[in-house]
Motif scaffolding. Sequence first.
Motif, PDB file in Angstrom:
ATOM      1  N   ILE A 114      37.810  34.175  31.083  1.00 20.93           N
ATOM      2  CA  ILE A 114      37.573  35.276  32.016  1.00 20.93           C
ATOM      3  C   ILE A 114      37.655  36.582  31.231  1.00 20.93           C
ATOM      4  O   ILE A 114      38.674  36.879  30.599  1.00 20.93           O
ATOM      5  CB  ILE A 114      38.611  35.277  33.162  1.00 20.93           C
ATOM      6  CG1 ILE A 114      38.637  33.914  33.854  1.00 20.93           C
ATOM      7  CG2 ILE A 114      38.292  36.387  34.156  1.00 20.93           C
ATOM      8  CD1 ILE A 114      37.330  33.473  34.441  1.00 20.93           C
ATOM      9  N   SER A 115      36.571  37.361  31.277  1.00 20.48           N
ATOM     10  CA  SER A 115      36.465  38.564  30.452  1.00 20.48           C
ATOM     11  C   SER A 115      35.931  39.705  31.308  1.00 20.48           C
ATOM     12  O   SER A 115      34.722  39.878  31.450  1.00 20.48           O
ATOM     13  CB  SER A 115      35.529  38.294  29.264  1.00 20.48           C
ATOM     14  OG  SER A 115      35.375  39.436  28.468  1.00 20.48           O
ATOM     15  N   PRO A 116      36.818  40.507  31.905  1.00 17.00           N
ATOM     16  CA  PRO A 116      36.389  41.543  32.856  1.00 17.00           C
ATOM     17  C   PRO A 116      35.378  42.527  32.283  1.00 17.00           C
ATOM     18  O   PRO A 116      35.502  42.979  31.140  1.00 17.00           O
ATOM     19  CB  PRO A 116      37.702  42.259  33.195  1.00 17.00           C
ATOM     20  CG  PRO A 116      38.758  41.225  32.966  1.00 17.00           C
ATOM     21  CD  PRO A 116      38.287  40.445  31.782  1.00 17.00           C
ATOM     22  N   CYS A 117      34.371  42.840  33.092  1.00 22.32           N
ATOM     23  CA  CYS A 117      33.384  43.869  32.753  1.00 22.32           C
ATOM     24  C   CYS A 117      33.928  45.201  33.256  1.00 22.32           C
ATOM     25  O   CYS A 117      33.978  45.443  34.465  1.00 22.32           O
ATOM     26  CB  CYS A 117      32.041  43.555  33.398  1.00 22.32           C
ATOM     27  SG  CYS A 117      30.788  44.849  33.154  1.00 22.32           S
ATOM     28  N   VAL A 118      34.346  46.069  32.345  1.00 24.10           N
ATOM     29  CA  VAL A 118      35.001  47.320  32.741  1.00 24.10           C
ATOM     30  C   VAL A 118      34.048  48.302  33.410  1.00 24.10           C
ATOM     31  O   VAL A 118      34.468  49.207  34.125  1.00 24.10           O
ATOM     32  CB  VAL A 118      35.669  48.007  31.521  1.00 24.10           C
ATOM     33  CG1 VAL A 118      36.833  47.184  31.020  1.00 24.10           C
ATOM     34  CG2 VAL A 118      34.650  48.235  30.405  1.00 24.10           C
ATOM     35  N   THR A 119      32.751  48.114  33.219  1.00 21.75           N
ATOM     36  CA  THR A 119      31.769  49.036  33.793  1.00 21.75           C
ATOM     37  C   THR A 119      31.315  48.621  35.180  1.00 21.75           C
ATOM     38  O   THR A 119      31.232  49.447  36.097  1.00 21.75           O
ATOM     39  CB  THR A 119      30.542  49.155  32.854  1.00 21.75           C
ATOM     40  OG1 THR A 119      30.978  49.623  31.572  1.00 21.75           O
ATOM     41  CG2 THR A 119      29.511  50.114  33.421  1.00 21.75           C
ATOM     42  N   PHE A 120      31.026  47.328  35.384  1.00 23.72           N
ATOM     43  CA  PHE A 120      30.417  46.896  36.636  1.00 23.72           C
ATOM     44  C   PHE A 120      31.261  45.947  37.484  1.00 23.72           C
ATOM     45  O   PHE A 120      30.900  45.669  38.629  1.00 23.72           O
ATOM     46  CB  PHE A 120      29.067  46.220  36.356  1.00 23.72           C
ATOM     47  CG  PHE A 120      28.036  47.149  35.777  1.00 23.72           C
ATOM     48  CD1 PHE A 120      27.527  48.198  36.523  1.00 23.72           C
ATOM     49  CD2 PHE A 120      27.588  46.978  34.483  1.00 23.72           C
ATOM     50  CE1 PHE A 120      26.575  49.058  35.991  1.00 23.72           C
ATOM     51  CE2 PHE A 120      26.639  47.825  33.936  1.00 23.72           C
ATOM     52  CZ  PHE A 120      26.131  48.870  34.691  1.00 23.72           C
ATOM     53  N   ASN A 121      32.362  45.404  36.936  1.00 22.89           N
ATOM     54  CA  ASN A 121      33.080  44.392  37.715  1.00 22.89           C
ATOM     55  C   ASN A 121      34.594  44.466  37.508  1.00 22.89           C
ATOM     56  O   ASN A 121      35.263  43.446  37.381  1.00 22.89           O
ATOM     57  CB  ASN A 121      32.571  42.993  37.354  1.00 22.89           C
ATOM     58  CG  ASN A 121      32.718  42.012  38.500  1.00 22.89           C
ATOM     59  OD1 ASN A 121      32.958  42.396  39.642  1.00 22.89           O
ATOM     60  ND2 ASN A 121      32.563  40.731  38.202  1.00 22.89           N
ATOM     61  N   ASN A 122      35.123  45.681  37.517  1.00 20.48           N
ATOM     62  CA  ASN A 122      36.557  45.867  37.351  1.00 20.48           C
ATOM     63  C   ASN A 122      37.124  46.677  38.514  1.00 20.48           C
ATOM     64  O   ASN A 122      38.104  47.407  38.365  1.00 20.48           O
ATOM     65  CB  ASN A 122      36.851  46.580  36.020  1.00 20.48           C
ATOM     66  CG  ASN A 122      38.310  46.468  35.604  1.00 20.48           C
ATOM     67  OD1 ASN A 122      38.958  45.452  35.835  1.00 20.48           O
ATOM     68  ND2 ASN A 122      38.836  47.528  35.007  1.00 20.48           N
ATOM     69  N   ASN A 123      36.490  46.516  39.666  1.00 18.10           N
ATOM     70  CA  ASN A 123      36.832  47.311  40.849  1.00 18.10           C
ATOM     71  C   ASN A 123      37.675  46.496  41.829  1.00 18.10           C
ATOM     72  O   ASN A 123      37.722  45.267  41.755  1.00 18.10           O
ATOM     73  CB  ASN A 123      35.548  47.755  41.547  1.00 18.10           C
ATOM     74  CG  ASN A 123      34.622  46.584  41.812  1.00 18.10           C
ATOM     75  OD1 ASN A 123      33.940  46.108  40.907  1.00 18.10           O
ATOM     76  ND2 ASN A 123      34.593  46.096  43.046  1.00 18.10           N
ATOM     77  N   PRO A 124      38.363  47.159  42.760  1.00 23.69           N
ATOM     78  CA  PRO A 124      39.102  46.434  43.807  1.00 23.69           C
ATOM     79  C   PRO A 124      38.147  45.533  44.601  1.00 23.69           C
ATOM     80  O   PRO A 124      37.053  45.927  44.965  1.00 23.69           O
ATOM     81  CB  PRO A 124      39.657  47.554  44.690  1.00 23.69           C
ATOM     82  CG  PRO A 124      39.733  48.740  43.791  1.00 23.69           C
ATOM     83  CD  PRO A 124      38.548  48.628  42.869  1.00 23.69           C
ATOM     84  N   GLY A 125      38.555  44.302  44.814  1.00 23.12           N
ATOM     85  CA  GLY A 125      37.696  43.342  45.508  1.00 23.12           C
ATOM     86  C   GLY A 125      37.023  42.363  44.579  1.00 23.12           C
ATOM     87  O   GLY A 125      36.594  41.289  44.989  1.00 23.12           O
ATOM     88  N   SER A 126      36.940  42.707  43.298  1.00 27.41           N
ATOM     89  CA  SER A 126      36.363  41.794  42.312  1.00 27.41           C
ATOM     90  C   SER A 126      37.412  40.770  41.899  1.00 27.41           C
ATOM     91  O   SER A 126      38.568  41.118  41.649  1.00 27.41           O
ATOM     92  CB  SER A 126      35.896  42.562  41.079  1.00 27.41           C
ATOM     93  OG  SER A 126      35.610  41.672  40.017  1.00 27.41           O
ATOM     94  N   THR A 127      37.014  39.508  41.805  1.00 24.95           N
ATOM     95  CA  THR A 127      37.940  38.459  41.368  1.00 24.95           C
ATOM     96  C   THR A 127      37.882  38.245  39.859  1.00 24.95           C
ATOM     97  O   THR A 127      38.499  37.319  39.336  1.00 24.95           O
ATOM     98  CB  THR A 127      37.628  37.131  42.079  1.00 24.95           C
ATOM     99  OG1 THR A 127      36.274  36.763  41.805  1.00 24.95           O
ATOM    100  CG2 THR A 127      37.823  37.269  43.578  1.00 24.95           C
ATOM    101  N   LYS A 128      37.117  39.077  39.161  1.00 26.30           N
ATOM    102  CA  LYS A 128      37.044  39.019  37.699  1.00 26.30           C
ATOM    103  C   LYS A 128      37.591  40.297  37.072  1.00 26.30           C
ATOM    104  O   LYS A 128      37.389  40.545  35.881  1.00 26.30           O
ATOM    105  CB  LYS A 128      35.588  38.806  37.244  1.00 26.30           C
ATOM    106  CG  LYS A 128      34.962  37.486  37.672  1.00 26.30           C
ATOM    107  CD  LYS A 128      35.555  36.318  36.929  1.00 26.30           C
ATOM    108  CE  LYS A 128      34.747  35.043  37.143  1.00 26.30           C
ATOM    109  NZ  LYS A 128      34.847  34.526  38.508  1.00 26.30           N
ATOM    110  N   SER A 129      38.297  41.116  37.844  1.00 29.38           N
ATOM    111  CA  SER A 129      38.860  42.355  37.319  1.00 29.38           C
ATOM    112  C   SER A 129      40.155  42.072  36.570  1.00 29.38           C
ATOM    113  O   SER A 129      40.776  41.008  36.735  1.00 29.38           O
ATOM    114  CB  SER A 129      39.130  43.337  38.456  1.00 29.38           C
ATOM    115  OG  SER A 129      40.158  42.843  39.301  1.00 29.38           O
ATOM    116  N   TYR A 130      40.585  43.033  35.774  1.00 32.12           N
ATOM    117  CA  TYR A 130      41.845  42.868  35.039  1.00 32.12           C
ATOM    118  C   TYR A 130      43.016  42.665  35.991  1.00 32.12           C
ATOM    119  O   TYR A 130      43.849  41.775  35.805  1.00 32.12           O
ATOM    120  CB  TYR A 130      42.102  44.099  34.155  1.00 32.12           C
ATOM    121  CG  TYR A 130      41.362  44.072  32.841  1.00 32.12           C
ATOM    122  CD1 TYR A 130      41.744  43.201  31.822  1.00 32.12           C
ATOM    123  CD2 TYR A 130      40.282  44.916  32.609  1.00 32.12           C
ATOM    124  CE1 TYR A 130      41.072  43.174  30.609  1.00 32.12           C
ATOM    125  CE2 TYR A 130      39.606  44.904  31.386  1.00 32.12           C
ATOM    126  CZ  TYR A 130      40.002  44.028  30.398  1.00 32.12           C
ATOM    127  OH  TYR A 130      39.328  44.000  29.204  1.00 32.12           O
TER     128      TYR A 130
END
Length: 350
Positions: free
Chosen positions: A214-230
């Motif tokens: 699992i490698s979070p995308c800090v630009t497009f997928n690190n927001n609240p609600g994302s299950t791939k965020s840090y």
Amino acid sequence: MSYLKPLFSHPKLPKNKIGYTLKEYEGSLSTLCAGCGHDSISAAIVRACFELSIEPHRVAKISGIGCSSKTPTYFLGNSHGFNSVHGRMPSVATGANMANKEMVYFGVSGDGDSASIGMGQFVHVIRRNLNMVYVVMNNGCYGLTKGQDSATADQGSISKSGHVNPFQAIDLASLAIELGASFVAQSFSGDKQQLIPLLKAAIQHQGFAFLNVISPCVTFNNNPGSTKSYDYVREHIEATSVLDFVPHQEEIKTQYDEGKSTRVELHDGSEIQLNKLSMDWNPEDRVSVVSALQNAREKQEILTGLLYINTEWKDLHGTLNTTKTPLNRLKEEELCPGTEALNQINIGFR
């Protein structure tokens, strides 16, 4: 801005068994977004190869298309590399491996490259048990095309644009186990203490070693609600075990917390030591692994660590009974048996 690394280094940098410093295993400066989890995975690969004292020229890095597939440029700059077309990395890796089985093969892919356009190739490279390390840098989105959901985005996860994903995710680790991968592990780009031993074990494993990271995308997928965020991953990680890699014929002192432990021996005699946390999980039992993954999914947890290993299955060269000498080293007299031998072969087909 310059992307060139300085050529000088400290004269007293630590060296490994073959006399190389960590610098010899690095690559070009990364042009990925600052904070991208992919860079952490690249750093873990650098560290694993350095600590195993692998000669860089013995490594072949093969990738497809995507943010993840750019990363071979950023590690092991003194090794071989081939950037293939989207989703076709397994074919190139298979061809290279069949020609020269003495190389260490790294296949670097992403969730789009493997779970979408490359799914067919992903399936068949697993069932053939090709001897390689296959790393998927999984961020649940298409980072090169503005962050659309990928096939591994969890149902109900919310993208940066506010879109809720209505589809079930493809679980690459479960799929790899079902298809017969002989080494399957999951980890998090932000956990090098776990990722580096897993990479070492994967490199030493004789067969297909799959790592879903699992490698979070800090630009497009690190927001609240994302299950791939840090934040989400850190809050929902459930490790299968505390593990360490024990090199062959080399003493290593470790200390583990109280609890049951087991050692899994690899083909070269080196071992993985596991301190079992999940009492219903056995890394050599596919049924218990699949059950543990399903239970974690129902609890919305991410199960990390070594999930499954099988040291008994033959790799592709063993299945095909290929020559011990790599094909690219065979000479004409070995490849062409002569007219008399060919006539005898033809007679056998009549």
